[in-house]
Scaffold this active site. Structure first.
Site, PDB file in Angstrom:
ATOM      1  N   LYS A  26       0.834  -1.202   0.000  1.00 56.15           N
ATOM      2  CA  LYS A  26       0.000   0.000   0.000  1.00 56.15           C
ATOM      3  C   LYS A  26       0.874   1.259   0.000  1.00 56.15           C
ATOM      4  O   LYS A  26       0.666   2.171  -0.807  1.00 56.15           O
ATOM      5  CB  LYS A  26      -0.894  -0.028   1.237  1.00 56.15           C
ATOM      6  CG  LYS A  26      -2.013   0.972   1.230  1.00 56.15           C
ATOM      7  CD  LYS A  26      -2.710   0.883   2.583  1.00 56.15           C
ATOM      8  CE  LYS A  26      -4.145   1.317   2.526  1.00 56.15           C
ATOM      9  NZ  LYS A  26      -5.043   0.534   1.748  1.00 56.15           N
ATOM     10  N   ARG A  96      -3.410   2.905   8.866  1.00 54.09           N
ATOM     11  CA  ARG A  96      -3.689   1.589   8.269  1.00 54.09           C
ATOM     12  C   ARG A  96      -2.442   0.745   8.172  1.00 54.09           C
ATOM     13  O   ARG A  96      -1.371   1.249   7.882  1.00 54.09           O
ATOM     14  CB  ARG A  96      -4.195   1.753   6.829  1.00 54.09           C
ATOM     15  CG  ARG A  96      -5.498   2.463   6.669  1.00 54.09           C
ATOM     16  CD  ARG A  96      -5.772   2.549   5.170  1.00 54.09           C
ATOM     17  NE  ARG A  96      -6.570   3.706   4.841  1.00 54.09           N
ATOM     18  CZ  ARG A  96      -7.861   3.648   4.538  1.00 54.09           C
ATOM     19  NH1 ARG A  96      -8.483   2.501   4.499  1.00 54.09           N
ATOM     20  NH2 ARG A  96      -8.523   4.743   4.252  1.00 54.09           N
ATOM     21  N   GLY A 105      -8.019  -8.191   5.468  1.00 58.51           N
ATOM     22  CA  GLY A 105      -8.833  -8.243   6.680  1.00 58.51           C
ATOM     23  C   GLY A 105      -8.113  -8.810   7.889  1.00 58.51           C
ATOM     24  O   GLY A 105      -8.715  -8.978   8.945  1.00 58.51           O
ATOM     25  N   MET A 107      -5.409  -7.541   9.507  1.00 57.95           N
ATOM     26  CA  MET A 107      -4.835  -6.603  10.458  1.00 57.95           C
ATOM     27  C   MET A 107      -5.750  -5.390  10.630  1.00 57.95           C
ATOM     28  O   MET A 107      -6.772  -5.279   9.997  1.00 57.95           O
ATOM     29  CB  MET A 107      -3.435  -6.231  10.035  1.00 57.95           C
ATOM     30  CG  MET A 107      -2.511  -7.401  10.324  1.00 57.95           C
ATOM     31  SD  MET A 107      -0.838  -7.155   9.874  1.00 57.95           S
ATOM     32  CE  MET A 107      -0.953  -6.213   8.447  1.00 57.95           C
ATOM     33  N   ARG A 352      -3.508  -1.313  -6.761  1.00 58.05           N
ATOM     34  CA  ARG A 352      -2.708  -2.545  -6.627  1.00 58.05           C
ATOM     35  C   ARG A 352      -3.124  -3.478  -7.753  1.00 58.05           C
ATOM     36  O   ARG A 352      -4.190  -3.296  -8.360  1.00 58.05           O
ATOM     37  CB  ARG A 352      -2.950  -3.206  -5.274  1.00 58.05           C
ATOM     38  CG  ARG A 352      -4.387  -3.567  -5.049  1.00 58.05           C
ATOM     39  CD  ARG A 352      -4.597  -4.170  -3.672  1.00 58.05           C
ATOM     40  NE  ARG A 352      -6.031  -4.198  -3.391  1.00 58.05           N
ATOM     41  CZ  ARG A 352      -6.553  -4.571  -2.245  1.00 58.05           C
ATOM     42  NH1 ARG A 352      -5.776  -4.907  -1.255  1.00 58.05           N
ATOM     43  NH2 ARG A 352      -7.855  -4.589  -2.062  1.00 58.05           N
ATOM     44  N   HIS A 468      -5.074 -44.860  -2.979  1.00 59.49           N
ATOM     45  CA  HIS A 468      -5.560 -45.349  -4.268  1.00 59.49           C
ATOM     46  C   HIS A 468      -6.615 -44.410  -4.848  1.00 59.49           C
ATOM     47  O   HIS A 468      -6.552 -44.011  -6.006  1.00 59.49           O
ATOM     48  CB  HIS A 468      -6.144 -46.761  -4.073  1.00 59.49           C
ATOM     49  CG  HIS A 468      -6.674 -47.361  -5.324  1.00 59.49           C
ATOM     50  ND1 HIS A 468      -7.980 -47.222  -5.715  1.00 59.49           N
ATOM     51  CD2 HIS A 468      -6.053 -48.049  -6.308  1.00 59.49           C
ATOM     52  CE1 HIS A 468      -8.156 -47.832  -6.864  1.00 59.49           C
ATOM     53  NE2 HIS A 468      -6.992 -48.346  -7.249  1.00 59.49           N
ATOM     54  N   SER A 776      13.504 -43.078 -12.793  1.00 54.50           N
ATOM     55  CA  SER A 776      12.299 -42.270 -12.617  1.00 54.50           C
ATOM     56  C   SER A 776      11.977 -42.293 -11.130  1.00 54.50           C
ATOM     57  O   SER A 776      11.790 -43.364 -10.546  1.00 54.50           O
ATOM     58  CB  SER A 776      11.143 -42.846 -13.426  1.00 54.50           C
ATOM     59  OG  SER A 776       9.994 -42.069 -13.211  1.00 54.50           O
ATOM     60  N   CYS A 843       7.805 -39.494 -11.495  1.00 54.53           N
ATOM     61  CA  CYS A 843       6.447 -39.864 -11.880  1.00 54.53           C
ATOM     62  C   CYS A 843       5.527 -40.009 -10.670  1.00 54.53           C
ATOM     63  O   CYS A 843       4.414 -40.480 -10.789  1.00 54.53           O
ATOM     64  CB  CYS A 843       6.453 -41.136 -12.710  1.00 54.53           C
ATOM     65  SG  CYS A 843       7.142 -42.552 -11.839  1.00 54.53           S
ATOM     66  N   TYR A 863      12.592 -34.559 -16.972  1.00 56.86           N
ATOM     67  CA  TYR A 863      11.147 -34.411 -17.154  1.00 56.86           C
ATOM     68  C   TYR A 863      10.383 -34.696 -15.870  1.00 56.86           C
ATOM     69  O   TYR A 863      10.915 -35.322 -14.954  1.00 56.86           O
ATOM     70  CB  TYR A 863      10.629 -35.331 -18.273  1.00 56.86           C
ATOM     71  CG  TYR A 863      10.674 -36.799 -17.933  1.00 56.86           C
ATOM     72  CD1 TYR A 863       9.619 -37.424 -17.258  1.00 56.86           C
ATOM     73  CD2 TYR A 863      11.772 -37.581 -18.273  1.00 56.86           C
ATOM     74  CE1 TYR A 863       9.662 -38.759 -16.934  1.00 56.86           C
ATOM     75  CE2 TYR A 863      11.830 -38.928 -17.941  1.00 56.86           C
ATOM     76  CZ  TYR A 863      10.762 -39.512 -17.267  1.00 56.86           C
ATOM     77  OH  TYR A 863      10.802 -40.843 -16.928  1.00 56.86           O
TER      78      TYR A 863
HETATM   79  C1  PEP Z   1       5.493 -43.668  -6.760  1.00 66.25           C
HETATM   80  O1  PEP Z   1       5.689 -44.452  -5.847  1.00 66.25           O
HETATM   81  O2  PEP Z   1       5.766 -42.461  -6.710  1.00 66.25           O
HETATM   82  C2  PEP Z   1       4.907 -44.151  -8.017  1.00 66.25           C
HETATM   83  C3  PEP Z   1       4.790 -43.351  -9.052  1.00 66.25           C
HETATM   84  O3  PEP Z   1       4.425 -45.429  -8.026  1.00 66.25           O
HETATM   85  P1  PEP Z   1       3.022 -45.840  -7.370  1.00 66.25           P
HETATM   86  O4  PEP Z   1       2.291 -44.610  -6.989  1.00 66.25           O
HETATM   87  O5  PEP Z   1       2.322 -46.627  -8.426  1.00 66.25           O
HETATM   88  O6  PEP Z   1       3.471 -46.669  -6.217  1.00 66.25           O
END
Ligand code: PEP
Ligand code: MG
Length: 890
Positions: A26, A96, A105, A107, A352, A468, A776, A843, A863
């Site tokens: 501000k 202020r 909101g 302070m 702002r 899961h 990976s 992954c 990646y």
């Molecule tokens: C992991 O463990 O990060 C993975 C990609 O395998 P999963 O989730 O299938 O165990």
């Protein structure tokens, strides 16, 4: 220039826009507006360093501050021609807070400071009228008593109510000058009664106590919690802005308003705002009176019959238009502005960067690049990757009321309403009839996949962010709330209970996978639409980022969706997920339950052609992009049959006796299946399983090659802890490859690599990389095994860890940089030392989390792989990480 205090006003300022660390957002913007020659009520800013000194020195001000404030105050007095505390022509100020990051909101603020029993008369005499003056005084007393004196507002509200009753009026606005004067007298008595001292009449004492209270509010509970949730460091401190008051409530030529320089919900280039004649700032925001449109165009478009500011105050409106254009082109961003008109004179109180929806953010970014205001990199820098979720999934109408029954984890974004079903088969059957259903389970298992696919949303009572249900729902783009522990499901009775209410199958509920809420009944949703702006911005991100973005997918549907979102290959195909449709699960169970190799081979022979078909499909969709196929990694408990009917079905298919299978299933029971006979351990014990899979993969690749399509094949071994495990399995894969090549007279290139998802594998990465051609990181398991926290059970106690500040965020959502991240860095370094061209990816679910993507970029991975709907988020996050790195290097 002074150290602690920065003045602004009358066409000049000590500060600038880029000094927000010191002056707060501000203060920095007030200074900048003053420098631009815009009409800003004069004032001064006490820096964030004063805040830190004040709090650090047990609420004592740093030396020299008093003199600096006195000097700055006298400059303001000179500029407006009024004196602070003088009965004749009093200067009133606002006090202020204003931190570096906005904390809406959180302070405190005090307005109209400088009023007392004398100056109120002066205010009445000079410009306003008596009603205005006494009304201002009582507002000041209420705010000051709340913020500085710590008195509850209820006592003050009661007094006002009493006066309204006595005078037979309903609204505050019906009370006149004499009434307010009487209210003030009662307020004074009330304060004295509560505190044993009169309401402070010394305006300088008022000022210093208010400054102390506002600095002190940096440490109030609200603010501390807000900072923790938004990761704002405590040592940033807040600045305090003290500014001459201007009044929008001085009559019909006064007004106050707020506006955005572009439409904050669509991003359209239209001035957008609201104002009220004869009102104070809070009146517009608080919704006490309905504000009117500023522009004629907006008024006409909305069919409003109240006059637009453009009509009522055409000259001031013209000036405002000129100012907002100047501000937007100066800041090169959409601005959120506040203004007041006092007796026909326009004053700017704030500017702002305006908050906006994800859709508006994209539209404004693209439009501003077209207008030449900013370039592509600046446009990308301004976009928040996480906000893209809003665009990719339906969201709940924010205006609609919510009857919240329970809150669980926000496991997969989006929102859905539907009838409750408790079984996957019911979900499938009902959805086939066109009904929208929410699948409610204690927890899900692979057997539920078809029902999860058929359902509009998924709700579980148990399970964390990589349970899961969460992983599968995100992959499918289904909204999911997991671990809603207060919901008690009674499958036998066909109902669940929560907060003393009972819901049966067929009753309608709504889930919000962004907030983790479960609501009774239907809450209207807003469907997402992907605009052209989205595609344009995504192309920009691709030009900037270094990290590649792949997807986790195994079904053609998911793979197609991921390609649409720009995935550059598959980073994880979980082959066990290909085994869940009704036709296959029996053969899979047959394989698992067989107690000798011949039985397993018979079952595998049934699966082979199906697997081959699956892989051909995936290769076709990915058209020459890399495809990483992971060999089977089933925690056995996910696959074992439970009911007698299921056991009988497998027995019939395998030609075995149900009681034998039941005994075998009992043998296979594991106390801790996540650390049990899964991953490569299964491949070690039963070579024929991976052999079948390798064969299906190579045969599919050769089939593709024959039709002239390239395949970039990567075969991945899960849950490796030692190089020996990997070597044994790689040799078998190579042997199958050679066999298939010999049989078919054709060859295909391929890599064999491993997942790094156990601490030992990370530590021994140098050794493993001798033979593994890529890594990976499976950060779901790596988090589980590094922390020693079960992925499936973390939901039970996670809240306690968050509220106690042990975790800032669920480590299954955003990578634990210090611990799990350290192992990733070690594995990268040791792996690359052995094999400089080692391909590195990740992954786990963290591949779609912006903060984690930043870490993976910095760690030098090649990646990330994310579930399809998070691919765009990962693309933007990767670009942001690359930009920040460039900036830091520069
Ligand atoms: C992991 O463990 O990060 C993975 C990609 O395998 P999963 O989730 O299938 O165990
Ligand atoms: Mg894993």
């Amino acid at each position: 220039m002074s150290n602690w205090v920065y003045g602004f006003g009358a066409g000049q300022a000590d500060g600038r826009a880029d000094m927000r660390e010191l002056l707060g957002g501000k203060g920095a913007n007030l200074a900048e507006m003053a420098n631009l020659g815009l009409p800003v009520p004069p004032g001064f800013t006490l820096t964030t360093e004063v805040c830190n000194a004040y709090i650090g020195r047990d609420r004592a001000y740093p030396e020299g501050l008093e003199a600096e404030v006195a000097k700055a105050l006298s400059a303001v007095e000179k500029s407006v021609g009024r004196k602070f505390g003088e009965a004749e022509n009093p200067l009133l100020v606002s006090v202020r807070s204003g931190g570096r990051a906005s904390m809406p909101g959180m302070m405190d603020t005090v307005l109209n400071l400088g009023l007392n029993d004398q100056t109120v008369e002066g205010l009445a005499a000079g410009g306003g009228d008596a009603r205005f003056a006494w009304d201002s005084y009582r507002r000041f007393m209420m705010m000051y008593s709340d913020v500085v004196l710590g008195l509850d507002h209820i006592g003050f509200d009661d007094i006002i109510e009493h006066h309204k009753l006595e005078n037979g009026v309903v609204l505050d606005t019906d009370l006149d000058a004499a009434n307010w004067k009487a209210v003030v007298a009662d307020f004074e008595a009330h304060v004295e009664g509560e505190l044993g001292e009169p309401f402070p009449q010394d305006v300088h004492a008022q000022l210093w106590d208010a400054i102390g209270a506002v600095f002190g509010s940096w440490m109030n509970r609200r603010a501390v919690t807000y900072r923790r949730l938004n990761q704002i460091p405590e040592d940033w401190g807040t600045a305090v802005n003290i500014q001459a008051m201007v009044f929008g409530n001085m009559g019909e030529t006064s007004a106050t308003g707020v506006a955005f320089t572009r439409d904050p919900s669509t991003g359209a280039k239209e001035f957008f705002g609201e104002y009220l004649v004869n009102a104070q700032g809070e009146d517009v925001v608080a919704g006490i009176r309905t504000p009117h449109h500023i522009t004629l165009a907006a008024k006409n478009r909305n069919g409003s019959d109240t006059p637009a500011m453009e009509e009522v105050m055409p000259e001031v409106y013209g000036e405002l238009v000129e100012i907002y254009r100047k501000l937007e082109s100066h800041y090169r961003d959409m601005q959120d502005i506040e203004f007041t008109v006092e007796n026909g004179k326009l004053w700017m109180l704030q500017t702002r960067a305006g908050k906006r929806t994800a859709k508006a953010a994209l539209h404004i970014a693209v439009a501003m690049v077209e207008e030449g205001l900013i370039d592509e990199t600046e446009a990308v820098r301004r976009l928040d990757p996480a906000s893209l979720d809003q665009l990719l999934h339906p969201t709940l109408d924010p205006e609609a009321p919510r009857d919240v029954l329970a809150t669980g984890l926000p496991a997969s974004p989006g929102a859905a309403s539907g009838k409750i079903v408790f079984h996957a088969d019911d979900a499938e059957a009902r959805s086939a009839k066109g009904e929208s259903v929410i699948l409610v389970r204690i927890e899900t298992s692979p057997e539920d996949i078809h029902g999860m696919h058929a359902a509009a949303g998924i709700l579980t009572c148990r399970g964390g962010m990589t349970s899961h249900a969460a992983v599968v729902a995100r992959g499918m783009g289904r909204p999911c709330v997991s671990g809603a522990g207060t919901i008690r499901v009674d499958l036998k009775a066909g109902h669940f209970t929560v907060a003393g209410r009972t819901f049966r199958a067929g009753d309608v509920i709504t889930i919000d996978g962004v907030k983790g809420q479960v609501m009774a009944g239907e809450v209207p949703t807003i469907q997402p639409e992907l605009s052209g702006d989205f595609g344009i911005v995504m192309v920009w991100t691709d030009r900037i980022r270094r990290l590649k973005v792949r997807t986790n997918a195994e079904t053609p549907l998911d793979a197609h969706a991921a390609r649409e979102f720009g995935a550059e290959g598959i980073g994880l195909c979980r082959t066990e997920h290909m085994f869940f449709d009704a036709e296959r699960i029996v053969a899979v169970r047959e394989m698992i339950l067989a107690d000798h190799e011949a039985g397993r081979r018979a079952a595998l022979a049934k699966l082979l052609p199906m697997q081959r078909r699956d892989f051909v499909e995936l290769f076709k969709i990915m058209r020459g992009l890399p495809v990483t196929i992971r060999l089977l990694d089933p925690p056995l408990h996910e696959f074992l049959p439970h009911s007698d009917a299921e056991i009988e079905e497998v027995a019939a298919a395998a030609g075995a006796r149900p009681e034998d299978l039941r005994a075998r299933a009992a043998d296979l029971f594991e106390v801790n299946p996540m650390l049990g006979h899964r991953g490569c351990r299964l491949g070690i014990s039963h070579p024929e399983i991976y052999e079948m899979q390798a064969r299906a993969i190579f045969e599919a690749a050769i089939e593709m090659g024959r039709s002239g399509e390239a395949v970039l094949l990567e075969i991945m071994i899960p849950l490796v802890a030692t190089r020996r495990e990997f070597d044994i399995l790689k040799d078998r894969v190579d042997a199958v490859a050679e066999a298939v090549f010999a049989e078919t007279g054709a060859r295909t290139g391929y890599l064999v690599g491993t997942m790094i998802e156990l601490p030992r594998a990370a530590l021994r990465a140098g050794d493993i990389a001798e033979t593994a051609e890529f890594f990976s990181f499976g950060t779901n398991d790596l988090t589980q095994t590094t922390m020693g926290i079960s992925r499936d059970d973390s939901g039970n106690f996670l809240d306690d860890y968050l509220t106690n500040g042990i975790f800032d965020i669920d480590p299954f959502v955003s990578i634990d940089v210090e611990g799990v991240g350290e192992l990733v860095k070690i594995a990268v370094e040791r792996g690359r030392k052995t094999r400089p061209d080692l391909k590195l990816g990740i992954c786990g679910e963290h591949g779609g989390d912006p903060a984690s993507v930043r870490f993976f970029h910095e760690a030098g991975l090649d990646y990330v792989s994310a579930s399809p709907y998070r691919v765009p988020i990962a693309r933007l996050a990767a670009a942001r990480a690359a930009l920040d790195e460039r900036e830091n290097d520069a």
